[in-house]
Structure formats: C-alpha cells, structure tokens
Design a protein around this motif. Sequence first.
Motif, PDB file in Angstrom:
ATOM      1  N   ASP A 189       7.364  39.797  20.300  1.00 27.63           N
ATOM      2  CA  ASP A 189       7.235  39.302  18.947  1.00 27.63           C
ATOM      3  C   ASP A 189       7.399  37.777  18.967  1.00 27.63           C
ATOM      4  O   ASP A 189       8.401  37.271  19.450  1.00 27.63           O
ATOM      5  N   ARG A 225       8.098  35.779  16.711  1.00 28.60           N
ATOM      6  CA  ARG A 225       9.175  35.280  15.846  1.00 28.60           C
ATOM      7  C   ARG A 225      10.555  35.474  16.469  1.00 28.60           C
ATOM      8  O   ARG A 225      11.555  35.097  15.896  1.00 28.60           O
ATOM      9  N   VAL A 227      17.263  42.753  12.766  1.00 31.24           N
ATOM     10  CA  VAL A 227      16.264  41.854  12.191  1.00 31.24           C
ATOM     11  C   VAL A 227      15.288  41.364  13.258  1.00 31.24           C
ATOM     12  O   VAL A 227      14.073  41.432  13.066  1.00 31.24           O
ATOM     13  N   LYS A 249      14.481  42.632  16.176  1.00 31.63           N
ATOM     14  CA  LYS A 249      13.657  43.686  16.786  1.00 31.63           C
ATOM     15  C   LYS A 249      12.929  44.510  15.720  1.00 31.63           C
ATOM     16  O   LYS A 249      12.304  45.517  16.026  1.00 31.63           O
ATOM     17  N   ARG A 250      12.988  44.060  14.492  1.00 25.57           N
ATOM     18  CA  ARG A 250      12.285  44.728  13.387  1.00 25.57           C
ATOM     19  C   ARG A 250      12.644  46.202  13.300  1.00 25.57           C
ATOM     20  O   ARG A 250      11.777  47.068  13.359  1.00 25.57           O
ATOM     21  N   VAL A 296      14.569  47.365  10.749  1.00 20.73           N
ATOM     22  CA  VAL A 296      15.122  47.533   9.399  1.00 20.73           C
ATOM     23  C   VAL A 296      14.829  48.936   8.866  1.00 20.73           C
ATOM     24  O   VAL A 296      15.714  49.621   8.352  1.00 20.73           O
ATOM     25  N   THR A 305      21.016  43.706   6.959  1.00 17.74           N
ATOM     26  CA  THR A 305      19.912  42.795   7.272  1.00 17.74           C
ATOM     27  C   THR A 305      19.980  41.433   6.574  1.00 17.74           C
ATOM     28  O   THR A 305      19.497  40.452   7.123  1.00 17.74           O
ATOM     29  N   ALA A 320      18.932  37.926   8.224  1.00 16.29           N
ATOM     30  CA  ALA A 320      17.664  37.368   7.736  1.00 16.29           C
ATOM     31  C   ALA A 320      17.863  35.932   7.261  1.00 16.29           C
ATOM     32  O   ALA A 320      16.996  35.071   7.448  1.00 16.29           O
TER      33      ALA A 320
END
Lengths: 255, 269
Positions: A86, A88, B32, B34-35, B37, B202, B206
């Motif tokens: 990723d 980001r 957050v 590693k996505r 959520v 999160t 974030a």
Amino acid sequence: MKAPVIEVKDLVVRYNGQPILEGVNLTVYEGDFYAIIGPNGGGKTTLLRAILGLIRPDQGEIRIKGGSPLEMRDLLGYVPQYRTFDFRFPITVMEMVLTGRLGKIRGIARRYGRQDYRAAEEALATMGISALAGREVDGLSGGELQRAIIARALAGEPEILLLDEPTVYVDVPTETQFYEILDRLRRRMTILLVTHDIGVIAACVNKVACLNRRLYTHDSNEITEDMLQAAYHCPVDLIAHGVPHRVFREHEDRD
Amino acid sequence: MLSVLGYEFFRNALIAGLLASIACGVIGTYVVVKRMVAISGGISHAAFGGIGLGYYLGIDPIAGAVLFTVGAALGMGMLQFRARQQIDTLIGAVWAAGMAIGVLFVSITPGFAPDLFSYLFGNILLVPAGDIRLMALLAAVILLVVAVLYQELLAATFDEEYAAIMNLPVERLVLLLLALIALTVVMLIRVVGIILVIALLTLPAAISRQYTSRLKAMMLISVFLGIAFTMGGIWLSYLLDIPSGATIILIGSAAYAASLVHTHMGRIR
C-alpha cells in the motif's frame, strides 16, 4: 562450463484446472543475464513465483543451487511487477530497503545490526538513491519507487536477481540508466529478467527465451523468428526502437 | 470538580480509559495502516454473540466475548488465507451472525439481562476493579508482543508477499495481529461498547497518520490522543450527565474532522 544456479525441470503449474505453465524446462547458469520475453498472461510472473517458492508446482521440479526454493530463498532477490504493498503505508525508503535483510536474520525478535545497515546503504548507493533514504515511500515518483524496490532486493545481497517487468513504471531515459545499472550488477550476480516488451531486451543480455505457457529456448542471446512465432502465435514485428547492438535476425516476409 | 477523584468508581474509569488508550493506540495503528477497519468491525460485532452466550450460561459475558472475538478473528483470517474468500463478504457474514447469536441467546435466557445496554454502548463509570486488572494484563501483553515482534509485524503488514520471501511466518503473524485486535476490542467494550469500538480503535491512528510517517510515532501520538479523548469524554459526560461512551466517540470524531480540515487547509496554502 559454469554451474547451473536455477534448474527448472518439466514444470507444470495449473490455476483452476487451466495450465499456466506446461512442461517448462529452464537452466540458468552462474553469471547469466537471462531474459524471458512473452505476451501478457504467458506465465512469466507465475514462473518467477514458482522459482521463489510462492507457488507449488503441480508437476516437475525446481532446484536452486541443488536445493529447494524454500531452502535457498535467501540467495534470491526479487523485484515484483505488481506492487503488493500500500503506497500510503507509513514507511521510509531506508526502512523498506532494510526489510530486504530480514531473510538473513534468524529466529524471532529480528533486529537490524551494523552489517544490515551497511548492506542497505550500499544498495541505495548502487541504485543512486542514497539521498532518498529518509523519505517516506508515499511521496516517491514511479521511477524512484522502482529503484527503491530494486534496492530492497539488492540489500539481501542476493546471488540471483529475479526481475519482473522492471521497466514498466519508468520512462525511457530512466530505462536506459536502468539497464546500465543492470549491466554493472551482472558482474556480481546472476540475473533473470522477464518482460512482455521485446523492445527492452538490452545488449547486455546473454540468453533469451520466449514464454507463452511453454518455454522456447535457444541458449543464446538471439531471438529467432520461430521462437517469437511459437510464443506469440502470430508474426511479430521486430522493430527495435533505436537501441543499438540489437541481436535480432533478419526479418523475413511471410504472408 | 477535582473532588470527584475521591470516588473509586471515577478513579477506575480514568485508569480504564488510560489502559484502553494504550491498547487502541498501538493496535489501532496497525488497523489503520493495514486497512483492517472493516475486519475490526466484524470482530467487535461478533463479540455480542459471546456476551449473549455468557448471559445464557450464567458466566461473565466478557469471557464469552473473548471466546467469540478471538474465534471470529482467527476464523476470518484463516479463511482469507486458505479459502481465498473475499474478505468483505466474510466480514459481512460474521458481523451479522455475531449480533444474531447474541440476540438469540439473550432472548432464550430466562429473566432480564442486566447491563445489556452498557455492553452495546459502554459505560466506563461502571468498570469494576477486577476488570481493571484484566485490562492492565491485556495492555501489557499487547505492548510486549509489539515490542518483541516490531520488525516482523512492520514487514508483514507493509508487504505480505515480500515478507514471505524473507522467510517470515506471515500467516501466523497476521493471525497474531488479528488476535491482538480481538483482545483490544474486548477491552474497549467496557469503555465505549460494541457498537462504538471501531471508532475508538481507528480515530486516534487516523488522526496521527496525518502528522507523521513513522509507525512508532503514530503509535505514540495515537496513545496520547486516545487518553485525551477518553479523559475528556469521562469528564464531560460526568459534568453534563450524558452517556460516556458516546461522548468519547463524539470528541474523537470532532478531533478527526478538525484534523482533516487542518491538514487540508495546509495543503491549499
């Protein structure tokens, strides 16, 4: 004769019953700069992933310096085509390149030592991006990121470097510089490169094969029209885009 | 105002907020970057099934929640690796099934289910001293694991495939991380409740992501933001006599919105 470093014998890989690779035989010797060309979907990435031990072959055998891919992985450096991470992610170029050292460190609670930092710094210098060490990966240009990804592979001090479409993200001037770097690297390590772009095969390549499910080899750096024909199933135009020392044969006309 | 610190329940609430902030700052950072959520949302809602089971069996609902969250986390993780299932579909199934099991167990349990509302929406002012000790233990385990496996987790969360080539046990590392998320979720249930867990997990990470590009700094800033949100929320909810969990989340959400406006304006200038 130099010793073989990669031996692929009668390799078959299927995906959902469909053969991706069929009866592939490939021998790469120490010091080779081997290029495999073929159309998209021809199984080039699958072949590299099988050599890395990321895919188990359905049939056949892969040996790296006599051992299995899983045993010999730390001899390999890999530059993937698809960026599996990723953009980001909060990580610096140095941190990313250092992860290329993790294969050399054993056990749990792996920590980087002085030697790891030295190897990472050398890899950054080789790729000409020492100044980017502290930069976040998120802000890099395509070419800078590609150099960082190659530096990550070099940081592991590999004996064999596997490159999957390495110039796909870089523009032409960068591409020329890029092949100069590879030309220097080939004195230190064996290189196996796959690409769909026939125009990128540089003069420094000493062996070429064509892959489209089956591998068509010639054991020289010459791409014959037969090989291309077999791999692409149609006549391919062998116009080189102004790159000198091209090693294609004369183009015969056919109907 | 400070006289309220003389009450044990209020001191417990502050300590619980502090411990929860440590856990959610560290683990929330991984969630957050590693996505994860949505998967965390699935894990937290699965907890309701465990709470229902706890009521039905007459044991501590939190023990049931641990069972269900860890089970859901490892189950979804393994299915993603092995069965190649689409993760969002799996999350949807686990999310709803967890809630359904909870509703079913609560309905067949004779009598009234006390505190049910506080499991759903949290009530940090009711955290018993025994739970504080459990939360302290969980926070210590989380800090220890992350300290020992920092480089491994960084590599595995950044680029799973390359980490595998580096001979890291990627599947086990990701499953471990999912189990830590599950335990963090259980800690946060006491503070903000099942429905609101996802926000506390999160929001601090974030916000900190917008101000730093280092994982360690992200964790540290997230912990402090979490402390600010929970302390602020507890104080405000006490002062205005409003629900603590919702107050904590609204403070966090307002801070997130403010940080977006702040960084966005910075970019325009």
